[in-house]
Design a protein around this motif. Sequence first.
Motif, short mmCIF file in Angstrom:
data_model
loop_
_atom_site.label_atom_id
_atom_site.label_comp_id
_atom_site.label_asym_id
_atom_site.label_seq_id
_atom_site.Cartn_x
_atom_site.Cartn_y
_atom_site.Cartn_z
N ASP A 1 0.83 -1.22 0.00
CA ASP A 1 0.00 0.00 0.00
C ASP A 1 0.86 1.26 0.00
O ASP A 1 0.49 2.27 -0.60
CB ASP A 1 -0.93 0.02 1.21
N GLY A 2 2.00 1.20 0.66
CA GLY A 2 2.89 2.37 0.74
C GLY A 2 3.61 2.67 -0.56
O GLY A 2 4.23 3.71 -0.70
N LEU A 3 3.53 1.75 -1.52
CA LEU A 3 4.20 1.95 -2.80
C LEU A 3 3.19 2.17 -3.92
O LEU A 3 3.37 1.69 -5.04
CB LEU A 3 5.09 0.74 -3.12
N ALA A 4 2.15 2.91 -3.62
CA ALA A 4 1.09 3.17 -4.61
C ALA A 4 1.70 3.76 -5.87
O ALA A 4 2.54 4.65 -5.81
CB ALA A 4 0.06 4.11 -4.03
N GLY A 5 1.28 3.23 -7.01
CA GLY A 5 1.78 3.72 -8.29
C GLY A 5 3.03 3.00 -8.77
O GLY A 5 3.39 3.12 -9.93
N SER A 6 3.69 2.26 -7.90
CA SER A 6 4.91 1.54 -8.28
C SER A 6 4.55 0.16 -8.81
O SER A 6 3.56 -0.44 -8.40
CB SER A 6 5.83 1.36 -7.07
#
Length: 193
Positions: free
Chosen positions: A7-12
């Motif tokens: 969730d903390g790497l949204a867009g990755s």
Amino acid sequence: VLGQFIDGLAGSRLGLVIFSEHAYTLVPLTTDHALLKYQLQRLTPASLTGRRTDPGKALLYVLNELAPRLREGEKPVLVMMTDANRPVRDIDPRTAAALVKQNGLHLHIIAMGAASQAAKENAPSGLIYQTTNFTLLKAMAHAGGGDFFQADSQDSLRRILAKVQASEQQPVRLAPVFIKIPLYYWQIGRAHV
């Protein structure tokens, strides 16, 4: 914990490779984080491929999978979570880790396990369930140009993943935005002429 990391790497784009004696791609690189979290929930020890661990073969497998992206100039970050104790020695894991670094990537290793059998037996709870060869894993992280971490609880794993995320922050590629413009009225305009 891994769900929060995702969730903390949204867009990755993230991928998930599972290994023991053999490695296989559970989820290829994708921005579909819901799929990643779903596959993580389905992951069980029975889905692993053998009784021994071969991190060297797993790293070579990942490099082979990433080869097209590496040729395009992308530089993914590899995070290996393992409890490797007595790995299969077909391929020296330190040599494979050095090859990762040679390709311009960073290999961060998170060791999950106990330093000895006595520590394993005295562990009250948490992630410790197997003795782990910390010396080998530290050497692999050093050869791979990344950091070595030891996780012995969910809290420590959460802190480690936050450190990795902060140290390897890369610009997020935004998905293209498409603007829909209806063109049917052009035909209507021609009909009246």
